[in-house]
Structure formats: structure tokens, C-alpha cells
Design an enzyme around this catalytic site. Sequence first.
Site, PDB file in Angstrom:
ATOM      1  N   HIS A  57      72.589  56.474  47.059  1.00 37.43           N
ATOM      2  CA  HIS A  57      72.283  55.600  48.419  1.00 37.43           C
ATOM      3  C   HIS A  57      72.345  56.388  49.682  1.00 37.43           C
ATOM      4  O   HIS A  57      72.548  57.780  49.210  1.00 37.43           O
ATOM      5  CB  HIS A  57      73.559  54.654  48.602  1.00 37.43           C
ATOM      6  CG  HIS A  57      75.023  55.285  48.564  1.00 37.43           C
ATOM      7  ND1 HIS A  57      75.430  55.842  47.536  1.00 37.43           N
ATOM      8  CD2 HIS A  57      75.637  55.290  49.677  1.00 37.43           C
ATOM      9  CE1 HIS A  57      76.575  56.268  47.872  1.00 37.43           C
ATOM     10  NE2 HIS A  57      77.044  55.988  49.159  1.00 37.43           N
ATOM     11  N   HIS A  59      73.864  57.925  52.061  1.00 36.53           N
ATOM     12  CA  HIS A  59      75.245  58.237  52.740  1.00 36.53           C
ATOM     13  C   HIS A  59      75.357  59.811  52.791  1.00 36.53           C
ATOM     14  O   HIS A  59      74.794  60.418  51.741  1.00 36.53           O
ATOM     15  CB  HIS A  59      76.467  57.528  52.249  1.00 36.53           C
ATOM     16  CG  HIS A  59      76.922  56.234  52.834  1.00 36.53           C
ATOM     17  ND1 HIS A  59      77.704  55.469  52.263  1.00 36.53           N
ATOM     18  CD2 HIS A  59      76.256  55.656  54.027  1.00 36.53           C
ATOM     19  CE1 HIS A  59      77.633  54.193  53.124  1.00 36.53           C
ATOM     20  NE2 HIS A  59      76.989  54.424  53.954  1.00 36.53           N
ATOM     21  N   ASP A  61      77.374  61.999  52.187  1.00 42.39           N
ATOM     22  CA  ASP A  61      78.003  62.622  51.289  1.00 42.39           C
ATOM     23  C   ASP A  61      77.173  62.649  49.840  1.00 42.39           C
ATOM     24  O   ASP A  61      77.593  63.402  48.921  1.00 42.39           O
ATOM     25  CB  ASP A  61      79.452  62.050  50.914  1.00 42.39           C
ATOM     26  CG  ASP A  61      79.461  60.875  50.745  1.00 42.39           C
ATOM     27  OD1 ASP A  61      78.647  59.964  51.157  1.00 42.39           O
ATOM     28  OD2 ASP A  61      80.370  60.315  50.015  1.00 42.39           O
ATOM     29  N   HIS A  62      76.273  61.922  49.837  1.00 40.17           N
ATOM     30  CA  HIS A  62      75.283  61.598  48.605  1.00 40.17           C
ATOM     31  C   HIS A  62      73.857  62.340  48.643  1.00 40.17           C
ATOM     32  O   HIS A  62      73.353  62.493  47.614  1.00 40.17           O
ATOM     33  CB  HIS A  62      75.220  60.377  48.176  1.00 40.17           C
ATOM     34  CG  HIS A  62      76.777  59.830  47.895  1.00 40.17           C
ATOM     35  ND1 HIS A  62      76.747  59.634  46.524  1.00 40.17           N
ATOM     36  CD2 HIS A  62      77.709  59.254  48.450  1.00 40.17           C
ATOM     37  CE1 HIS A  62      78.178  59.017  46.352  1.00 40.17           C
ATOM     38  NE2 HIS A  62      78.574  59.155  47.753  1.00 40.17           N
ATOM     39  N   HIS A 133      77.993  48.061  48.147  1.00 44.26           N
ATOM     40  CA  HIS A 133      78.664  49.046  49.025  1.00 44.26           C
ATOM     41  C   HIS A 133      77.946  48.656  50.233  1.00 44.26           C
ATOM     42  O   HIS A 133      77.425  47.532  50.485  1.00 44.26           O
ATOM     43  CB  HIS A 133      78.068  50.324  48.504  1.00 44.26           C
ATOM     44  CG  HIS A 133      78.728  51.722  49.317  1.00 44.26           C
ATOM     45  ND1 HIS A 133      80.130  51.637  49.335  1.00 44.26           N
ATOM     46  CD2 HIS A 133      78.289  52.622  49.444  1.00 44.26           C
ATOM     47  CE1 HIS A 133      80.251  52.774  49.892  1.00 44.26           C
ATOM     48  NE2 HIS A 133      79.272  53.439  50.063  1.00 44.26           N
TER      49      HIS A 133
HETATM   50 ZN   LIG Z   1      80.428  58.311  48.806  1.00 39.50          ZN
HETATM   51 ZN   LIG Z   2      78.768  55.692  50.348  1.00 37.50          ZN
END
Ligand SMILES: [Zn+2]
Ligand SMILES: [Zn+2]
Length: 244
Positions: A57, A59, A61-62, A133
Site C-alpha cells: 500500500h 504509505h 513506511d512501505h 486499512h
Molecule cells: Zn505501515
Molecule cells: Zn499503512
Amino acid sequence: MKLVFLGTSGSFPSKDKMCPAILVEDNFLIDCGEGAVHRLLNLNANLDEIESVFISHIHADHISSLPMLLWTMWLQGRKSKLTIIGPPNIQEVTESLLQLMGTSPKRFSFTIQYKKINGSEDLGEFAVLPVKHGVPTFAIKIGDKFVYTSDTAPYESLINFAKNCKLLAHETTFPDEMKEEAHIHYHSSPSDAATIASKANVETLLLFHIPPPFQNLEEKFIEQAKKYFNGKVFSAKDLQIIRI
Ligand SMILES: [Zn+2]
Ligand SMILES: [Zn+2]
């Protein structure tokens, strides 16, 4: 199946743990969070061997290391095609990030093929499942052995998806005493993850995506999960290699 947990933190990195990134069989990268390129270099990995990148996804952090991964591949002279798999806007996001950083993908020495995921799909070597999410997010199952939930509130459909698998990497972003907050933010706690693991009858549960504020509570997370799941429970370290 060889899994290398390149980054095991959630939400943001800490001194010892980078953001989510898992290398499967040296050629398939699951998520490309902050620090992934550095961890691949720690591993002396040959980036040419990476054939596909799956982004669960959009975001930070990914995905934050994806532009740097592409830059590094380009500057190392990569020639072979790379496939990027992700949510419906994966191509738009990746190309925008590159453009904003002053690089058109047209200048790259290799081509990028995009595979956009819209819903549940079984693509042979792996299957994906939309989870719960704040933005479109997908869990992934490799073969019938390994399931990575990515970021999600507790989600019943993960039980069937992970049925009888060897290793379930389930996100646990908050401890049990903050379960309500976890669910408000579309995340899970250790007992949520353990309940899914138990109902899915998995062999081992990996508590993944524990963010820096709770990384000193990892043993407590494991204890909380063990109350609801009889199998093995652990939390991984960066660069930990697991064979299943
Ligand atoms: Zn995350
Ligand atoms: Zn996330």
C-alpha cells in the site's frame, strides 16, 4: 523458501530496525520501506536478481525506499525488466515520485512493467487479498507457506487466506491495552493477530510492524499473543533469515 526480513519496524524506523521490506528467494521484494536499499547492500544482495517488487500500500513506511531502489538499479546499469506490483495507483505514484525527484523513468537503463491489483487475485506463484486499512492495502501469500498481512485491522477473511500456512507475518502496531486505538487507526494488537493465527491453524506467528515506541515491549507483545495461540510466536530482527 528463503525469507530475509530486511526491515521489521512499523510506521517509522528506529536505530536498529528499518521499515517493512522482505526479500523472498532473492528475487521478489515485498514492500520497500525506509532503509530497504541499505539493508540489501548490508546483505551483499545482487539487485539484478530482483525481478519483482510488491508494494502492499501507499504509505511512506512501505514505499519510501522505492525511488532510491530504482535509482540504484539504474546507476548500477541494470538491463533486465523490473515488475512492480501494487494498488491501482502504483504506476502513477511511482512515476510522480521519480518526476518530483528530477528523473523521468524514460532515462532508466531498464524498463518497468506495472501490475495493478484491484481485488482478490490468485496469480499462481502468489495470491493477494484486500485487507482493512486506511488506504487500499493488500496482504500477500507466497505458495501456500507464507502470508504477510501488511497493515490491517483484524480481518476475518485473513483466516481462510492464511489457512494452514507455515508462517504468518501479522502486523501488531499497538499492544493489547491500546486495542481500541489500534482499530481506530486500522491496525491490530497481539491478541488480534494471535486469534487470526489460531483460527487459521498456522504453524508460526511472526509479530511484525511493531513501531519504535513499543520495540522495548516486544517480549510483552509475544506474551500477549501466546494467550490466544498455541504455536510458535516471535518478533524478527532486521536481516534475520528464515527458511520455511
Ligand atoms: Zn505501515
Ligand atoms: Zn499503512
